[in-house]
Write a protein that holds these residues in place. Structure first.
Motif, PDB file in Angstrom:
ATOM      1  N   ASP A 113      -0.553  25.737 -14.293  1.00  0.00           N
ATOM      2  CA  ASP A 113       0.529  26.260 -13.613  1.00  0.00           C
ATOM      3  C   ASP A 113       1.136  25.358 -12.719  1.00  0.00           C
ATOM      4  OD1 ASP A 113       0.193  28.513 -15.090  1.00  0.00           O
ATOM      5  OD2 ASP A 113      -0.689  29.095 -13.496  1.00  0.00           O
ATOM      6  N   GLY A 114       0.655  24.252 -12.231  1.00  0.00           N
ATOM      7  CA  GLY A 114       1.357  23.381 -11.213  1.00  0.00           C
ATOM      8  C   GLY A 114       0.304  22.315 -10.837  1.00  0.00           C
ATOM      9  N   GLY A 115       0.713  21.397 -10.079  1.00  0.00           N
ATOM     10  CA  GLY A 115      -0.267  20.404  -9.604  1.00  0.00           C
ATOM     11  C   GLY A 115       0.506  19.265  -8.840  1.00  0.00           C
ATOM     12  N   SER A 116      -0.256  18.349  -8.368  1.00  0.00           N
ATOM     13  CA  SER A 116       0.313  17.167  -7.467  1.00  0.00           C
ATOM     14  C   SER A 116      -0.474  16.205  -7.760  1.00  0.00           C
ATOM     15  CB  SER A 116       0.401  17.647  -6.300  1.00  0.00           C
ATOM     16  OG  SER A 116      -0.929  17.643  -5.488  1.00  0.00           O
ATOM     17  N   THR A 117       0.079  14.647  -7.474  1.00  0.00           N
ATOM     18  CA  THR A 117      -0.842  13.573  -7.361  1.00  0.00           C
ATOM     19  C   THR A 117      -0.061  12.577  -6.378  1.00  0.00           C
ATOM     20  OG1 THR A 117      -1.805  11.925  -8.829  1.00  0.00           O
ATOM     21  CG2 THR A 117       0.279  12.509  -9.256  1.00  0.00           C
ATOM     22  N   THR A 118      -0.857  11.545  -5.750  1.00  0.00           N
ATOM     23  CA  THR A 118      -0.211  10.686  -4.901  1.00  0.00           C
ATOM     24  C   THR A 118      -0.827   9.399  -5.604  1.00  0.00           C
ATOM     25  OG1 THR A 118      -0.579  12.127  -3.010  1.00  0.00           O
ATOM     26  CG2 THR A 118      -0.603   9.555  -2.750  1.00  0.00           C
ATOM     27  N   ILE A 119       0.205   8.507  -5.945  1.00  0.00           N
ATOM     28  CA  ILE A 119       0.102   7.467  -6.770  1.00  0.00           C
ATOM     29  C   ILE A 119       0.546   5.936  -5.892  1.00  0.00           C
ATOM     30  CG2 ILE A 119       2.192   7.820  -8.011  1.00  0.00           C
ATOM     31  CD1 ILE A 119       0.809   6.508 -10.237  1.00  0.00           C
ATOM     32  N   LEU A 120      -0.063   5.065  -6.310  1.00  0.00           N
ATOM     33  CA  LEU A 120       0.475   3.831  -5.577  1.00  0.00           C
ATOM     34  C   LEU A 120       1.722   3.461  -6.097  1.00  0.00           C
ATOM     35  CD1 LEU A 120      -0.387   1.178  -3.746  1.00  0.00           C
ATOM     36  CD2 LEU A 120      -0.865   0.171  -5.944  1.00  0.00           C
ATOM     37  N   TRP A 121       2.715   3.166  -4.974  1.00  0.00           N
ATOM     38  CA  TRP A 121       4.197   2.746  -5.380  1.00  0.00           C
ATOM     39  C   TRP A 121       4.369   1.174  -5.199  1.00  0.00           C
ATOM     40  CZ3 TRP A 121       7.472   5.385  -7.839  1.00  0.00           C
ATOM     41  CH2 TRP A 121       9.018   4.951  -8.034  1.00  0.00           C
ATOM     42  N   GLY A 122       3.556   0.476  -4.075  1.00  0.00           N
ATOM     43  CA  GLY A 122       3.552  -0.857  -3.597  1.00  0.00           C
ATOM     44  C   GLY A 122       4.867  -1.105  -3.215  1.00  0.00           C
ATOM     45  N   ASN A 123       5.238  -2.281  -3.309  1.00  0.00           N
ATOM     46  CA  ASN A 123       6.134  -3.112  -2.658  1.00  0.00           C
ATOM     47  C   ASN A 123       7.392  -3.115  -3.619  1.00  0.00           C
ATOM     48  OD1 ASN A 123       7.512  -4.383  -0.700  1.00  0.00           O
ATOM     49  ND2 ASN A 123       6.761  -6.242  -0.559  1.00  0.00           N
ATOM     50  N   VAL A 124       7.662  -2.005  -4.299  1.00  0.00           N
ATOM     51  CA  VAL A 124       8.577  -1.848  -5.500  1.00  0.00           C
ATOM     52  C   VAL A 124       9.864  -0.982  -5.040  1.00  0.00           C
ATOM     53  CG1 VAL A 124       8.851  -0.860  -7.570  1.00  0.00           C
ATOM     54  CG2 VAL A 124       6.666  -2.096  -7.058  1.00  0.00           C
ATOM     55  N   ALA A 125      11.145  -1.276  -5.506  1.00  0.00           N
ATOM     56  CA  ALA A 125      12.447  -0.416  -5.480  1.00  0.00           C
ATOM     57  C   ALA A 125      12.389   0.286  -6.799  1.00  0.00           C
ATOM     58  CB  ALA A 125      13.499  -1.260  -5.140  1.00  0.00           C
ATOM     59  N   GLY A 126      12.518   1.408  -6.994  1.00  0.00           N
ATOM     60  CA  GLY A 126      12.646   1.942  -8.176  1.00  0.00           C
ATOM     61  C   GLY A 126      12.895   3.592  -7.966  1.00  0.00           C
ATOM     62  N   ASN A 160       1.192  -0.752 -10.368  1.00  0.00           N
ATOM     63  CA  ASN A 160      -0.028  -1.122  -9.923  1.00  0.00           C
ATOM     64  C   ASN A 160       0.101  -2.411  -9.011  1.00  0.00           C
ATOM     65  OD1 ASN A 160       0.591  -3.540 -11.556  1.00  0.00           O
ATOM     66  ND2 ASN A 160      -0.493  -2.880 -13.416  1.00  0.00           N
ATOM     67  N   ALA A 161      -1.232  -3.119  -8.492  1.00  0.00           N
ATOM     68  CA  ALA A 161      -1.021  -4.207  -7.784  1.00  0.00           C
ATOM     69  C   ALA A 161      -0.091  -5.180  -8.265  1.00  0.00           C
ATOM     70  CB  ALA A 161      -2.211  -4.848  -7.563  1.00  0.00           C
ATOM     71  N   LEU A 162       0.159  -5.424  -9.537  1.00  0.00           N
ATOM     72  CA  LEU A 162       1.103  -6.564 -10.015  1.00  0.00           C
ATOM     73  C   LEU A 162       2.486  -6.156 -10.485  1.00  0.00           C
ATOM     74  CD1 LEU A 162      -1.517  -7.806 -12.889  1.00  0.00           C
ATOM     75  CD2 LEU A 162      -1.058  -8.886 -10.517  1.00  0.00           C
ATOM     76  N   THR A 163       2.872  -4.957  -9.704  1.00  0.00           N
ATOM     77  CA  THR A 163       4.084  -4.134  -9.585  1.00  0.00           C
ATOM     78  C   THR A 163       4.358  -3.702 -11.185  1.00  0.00           C
ATOM     79  OG1 THR A 163       5.438  -6.151 -10.010  1.00  0.00           O
ATOM     80  CG2 THR A 163       4.827  -5.292  -7.585  1.00  0.00           C
ATOM     81  N   ALA A 164       3.601  -3.546 -12.228  1.00  0.00           N
ATOM     82  CA  ALA A 164       4.201  -3.129 -13.364  1.00  0.00           C
ATOM     83  C   ALA A 164       3.568  -1.567 -13.407  1.00  0.00           C
ATOM     84  CB  ALA A 164       2.804  -3.621 -14.384  1.00  0.00           C
ATOM     85  N   PRO A 165       4.827  -0.897 -14.147  1.00  0.00           N
ATOM     86  CA  PRO A 165       4.497   0.835 -14.046  1.00  0.00           C
ATOM     87  C   PRO A 165       3.162   1.379 -14.672  1.00  0.00           C
ATOM     88  CG  PRO A 165       6.620  -0.213 -15.243  1.00  0.00           C
ATOM     89  CD  PRO A 165       5.814  -1.336 -14.983  1.00  0.00           C
ATOM     90  N   VAL A 166       2.933   2.154 -14.203  1.00  0.00           N
ATOM     91  CA  VAL A 166       1.652   2.989 -14.757  1.00  0.00           C
ATOM     92  C   VAL A 166       2.053   4.384 -14.534  1.00  0.00           C
ATOM     93  CG1 VAL A 166       0.071   1.270 -14.111  1.00  0.00           C
ATOM     94  CG2 VAL A 166       0.537   2.902 -12.455  1.00  0.00           C
ATOM     95  N   TRP A 167       1.490   5.376 -15.308  1.00  0.00           N
ATOM     96  CA  TRP A 167       1.783   6.681 -15.320  1.00  0.00           C
ATOM     97  C   TRP A 167       0.252   7.368 -15.193  1.00  0.00           C
ATOM     98  CZ3 TRP A 167       6.267   8.922 -15.931  1.00  0.00           C
ATOM     99  CH2 TRP A 167       7.198   8.167 -16.375  1.00  0.00           C
ATOM    100  N   ASN A 196       0.899  -1.210   0.119  1.00  0.00           N
ATOM    101  CA  ASN A 196       0.020   0.090  -0.079  1.00  0.00           C
ATOM    102  C   ASN A 196       0.908   1.272  -0.100  1.00  0.00           C
ATOM    103  OD1 ASN A 196      -2.393  -1.610  -0.007  1.00  0.00           O
ATOM    104  ND2 ASN A 196      -2.142  -1.640   2.267  1.00  0.00           N
ATOM    105  N   THR A 197       1.970   1.232  -0.113  1.00  0.00           N
ATOM    106  CA  THR A 197       3.170   2.380  -0.157  1.00  0.00           C
ATOM    107  C   THR A 197       2.677   3.179  -1.379  1.00  0.00           C
ATOM    108  OG1 THR A 197       4.897   1.057   0.793  1.00  0.00           O
ATOM    109  CG2 THR A 197       5.462   3.036  -0.380  1.00  0.00           C
ATOM    110  N   THR A 198       2.515   4.478  -1.090  1.00  0.00           N
ATOM    111  CA  THR A 198       2.185   5.648  -1.997  1.00  0.00           C
ATOM    112  C   THR A 198       3.320   6.777  -2.129  1.00  0.00           C
ATOM    113  OG1 THR A 198       1.250   7.122  -0.430  1.00  0.00           O
ATOM    114  CG2 THR A 198      -0.153   5.376  -1.723  1.00  0.00           C
ATOM    115  N   VAL A 199       3.587   7.308  -3.146  1.00  0.00           N
ATOM    116  CA  VAL A 199       4.513   8.411  -3.349  1.00  0.00           C
ATOM    117  C   VAL A 199       3.544   9.543  -3.855  1.00  0.00           C
ATOM    118  CG1 VAL A 199       6.600   7.048  -3.610  1.00  0.00           C
ATOM    119  CG2 VAL A 199       5.084   7.799  -5.706  1.00  0.00           C
ATOM    120  N   THR A 200       4.171  10.710  -3.578  1.00  0.00           N
ATOM    121  CA  THR A 200       3.388  11.954  -4.132  1.00  0.00           C
ATOM    122  C   THR A 200       4.293  12.731  -4.817  1.00  0.00           C
ATOM    123  OG1 THR A 200       2.018  12.179  -2.045  1.00  0.00           O
ATOM    124  CG2 THR A 200       2.221  14.086  -3.456  1.00  0.00           C
TER     125      THR A 200
END
Length: 147
Positions: free
Chosen positions: A114-127, A100-107, A77-81
């Motif tokens: 002018d700017g923005g942000s998002t929090t996205i699932l990172w999961g149990n991945v090193a990258g 994603n849940a299968l550890t495949a990269p998603v955009w 359930n790890t996320t990055v912002t």
């Protein structure tokens, strides 16, 4: 589990000078000696995790990936912002990379303008965190700062 905490501790120590961050700090349970993730937030372990520059190319297409800090997700359930702001007179659209849940990269979109942000699932991945940028002014391109 004691060996796992040593491995993670060693990885964290080796990564201090390389822009490595541990997502979800690990703590040992004093009564059992077992390690457990204490959070799914990302905890930077290095001063190298600073704002980066990225460019939206002339022509209006998406840029190649701009690479930032490295992270190790300690739970599924790890996320990055991602946070970004424009540094040119031109507005941009930005996407941040996660997994994603299968550890495949998603955009995932981090917004346009002018700017923005998002929090996205990172999961149990090193990258490494990565963004792509698209200029909304086809003739001039655009630049952003992001972290």
């Amino acid at each position: 589990m004691k060996k796992t905490s040593r491995v993670i501790g060693t990885i964290a120590a080796l990564g201090l000078g390389a822009g490595l961050a541990l997502a979800g700090p690990v703590a040992a349970n004093a009564s059992t000696g077992q390690s457990a993730a204490t959070s799914s937030a990302v905890t930077p372990l290095s001063g190298d995790c600073k704002w980066r520059n990225a460019v939206g190319p002339i022509g209006g297409g998406w840029s190649g990936a701009s690479t930032g800090c490295n992270y190790i997700g300690t739970t599924k359930n790890t996320t990055v912002t991602y946070v970004w702001t424009k540094t040119s007179d031109t507005e941009s659209c930005v996407q941040g990379k996660g997994f994603n849940a299968l550890t495949a990269p998603v955009w995932q979109s981090a917004g346009c303008g002018d700017g923005g942000s998002t929090t996205i699932l990172w999961g149990n991945v090193a990258g490494a965190k990565q963004v792509k940028v698209k200029s909304l002014a086809v003739a001039t391109g655009s630049t952003i700062n992001w972290e």
